[in-house]
Write a protein that holds these residues in place. Structure first.
Motif, mmCIF file in Angstrom:
data_model
loop_
_atom_site.group_PDB
_atom_site.id
_atom_site.type_symbol
_atom_site.label_atom_id
_atom_site.label_comp_id
_atom_site.label_asym_id
_atom_site.label_seq_id
_atom_site.Cartn_x
_atom_site.Cartn_y
_atom_site.Cartn_z
ATOM 1 N N MET A 1 0.843 -1.207 0.000
ATOM 2 C CA MET A 1 0.000 0.000 0.000
ATOM 3 C C MET A 1 0.876 1.254 0.000
ATOM 4 S SD MET A 1 -3.039 1.221 2.594
ATOM 5 C CE MET A 1 -2.163 0.742 4.056
ATOM 6 N N ALA A 26 -10.375 5.099 -2.158
ATOM 7 C CA ALA A 26 -9.032 4.493 -2.203
ATOM 8 C C ALA A 26 -8.514 4.223 -0.788
ATOM 9 C CB ALA A 26 -8.071 5.407 -2.950
ATOM 10 N N ASN A 29 -10.549 1.357 0.785
ATOM 11 C CA ASN A 29 -10.152 0.064 0.217
ATOM 12 C C ASN A 29 -8.692 -0.281 0.462
ATOM 13 O OD1 ASN A 29 -12.728 -0.182 -0.722
ATOM 14 N ND2 ASN A 29 -12.262 0.490 -2.811
ATOM 15 N N LYS A 30 -8.045 0.506 1.316
ATOM 16 C CA LYS A 30 -6.654 0.241 1.711
ATOM 17 C C LYS A 30 -5.676 0.242 0.532
ATOM 18 C CE LYS A 30 -7.617 -1.046 6.141
ATOM 19 N NZ LYS A 30 -8.724 -0.067 6.286
ATOM 20 N N LYS A 31 -5.964 1.068 -0.461
ATOM 21 C CA LYS A 31 -5.022 1.224 -1.574
ATOM 22 C C LYS A 31 -3.998 2.294 -1.223
ATOM 23 C CE LYS A 31 -7.257 -1.521 -4.334
ATOM 24 N NZ LYS A 31 -6.773 -2.906 -4.337
ATOM 25 N N VAL A 155 -2.803 4.748 -8.769
ATOM 26 C CA VAL A 155 -2.385 3.558 -8.016
ATOM 27 C C VAL A 155 -3.238 2.383 -8.500
ATOM 28 C CG1 VAL A 155 -2.396 2.486 -5.722
ATOM 29 C CG2 VAL A 155 -1.603 4.849 -5.995
ATOM 30 N N GLY A 157 -5.661 -0.428 -9.127
ATOM 31 C CA GLY A 157 -6.839 -0.870 -8.383
ATOM 32 C C GLY A 157 -7.702 0.259 -7.835
ATOM 33 N N VAL A 158 -7.216 1.508 -7.942
ATOM 34 C CA VAL A 158 -8.012 2.617 -7.399
ATOM 35 C C VAL A 158 -9.203 2.940 -8.316
ATOM 36 C CG1 VAL A 158 -8.004 5.092 -6.890
ATOM 37 C CG2 VAL A 158 -6.234 3.608 -5.939
#
Ligand code: SAH
Length: 223
Positions: A1, A26, A29-31, A155, A157-158
């Motif tokens: 992360m 974000a 969702n721990k991004k 980043v 997956g964001v």
């Protein structure tokens, strides 16, 4: 992360931006983990003084080195951190930089304020001084938020598939094609017929041509 630490004398400026929309999602969702640090927490005197008059005279106040050195040391700990500082004299921020920094593990952004920051901070602590354009703002807080926004959305997956990056402006060295949505006829202004045709290949070709023409007209420097 990705962890982003922001050092500021106005920590209250950040929450509306960080707690809305894609930046909020974000973090949820721990991004990305975004932490705001109040520079005054690292001051040494009871007045929590962070700035002083410039040597050599002149107007305004300059952020003193001590609290910033102390804060950066504490925030970094043993981690490897890319340290950015907002500065009108820095290199102009660009999508390329956002892309590169979206791959980092740790970023720290130092926000200047008033007349600026003691030069020894740049000498010893800063990897990159970043400007967001050729104009002067009152502080580095808005620029820091701009950096964070541009970086975080890249980043992995964001953004969902729905919000794909491929066609976006600056990605292929050109601007994006124009968008239209309902209604197909708005006060006599009609959506280009091709977009209603369902011919995906032709739509793609039309969009590529539009992107090209637009870039040539509005931003020939990109081509
Ligand atoms: N005296 C300085 C301007 C200071 S503005 C000069 O003439 O260069 C105060 C702070 O706002 C700066 O330290 C910086 O952190 C921030 N800032 C202002 N304009 C900026 C810009 N265009 N890009 C990035 N940061 C900026």
């Amino acid at each position: 992360m990705l962890t982003i630490d922001i050092l500021t004398i106005f920590p209250g400026m950040f929450s509306p931006i960080l707690n809305a929309s894609i930046l909020k999602r974000a973090q949820d969702n721990k991004k990305v983990c975004i932490r705001i640090h109040d520079l005054r927490d690292y001051t040494l005197d009871k007045h929590r003084k962070v700035d002083d008059r410039p040597f050599g005279g002149g107007p305004g106040m300059v952020l003193m080195p001590e609290p910033i050195f102390k804060a950066v040391k504490k925030i970094k700990g043993r981690r490897k951190v890319r340290v950015l500082m907002t500065c009108p004299g820095g290199i102009t921020f660009h999508q390329r930089m956002a892309k590169r920094w979206a791959q980092e593990k740790n970023i720290l952004i130092i926000c200047g304020h008033y007349e600026g920051v003691d030069e020894r901070v740049r000498q010893k602590l800063v990897d990159t001084s970043v400007s967001i354009g050729d104009y002067v703002l009152t502080g580095g807080e808005l620029p820091a938020m701009i950096l964070v926004d541009a970086i975080v959305r890249l980043v992995p997956g964001v953004l969902g598939k729905e919000e794909s990056l491929y066609d976006e402006s600056f990605e292929q060295g050109r601007l994006e094609y124009p968008h239209y949505t309902r209604p197909a006829d708005f006060q006599g202004l009609k959506v280009p017929r091709i977009l209603l045709s369902g011919h995906h290949r032709q739509i793609q070709q039309w969009r590529a041509r539009q992107a090209e023409t637009r870039t040539r007209r509005q931003r020939p420097d990109l081509l």
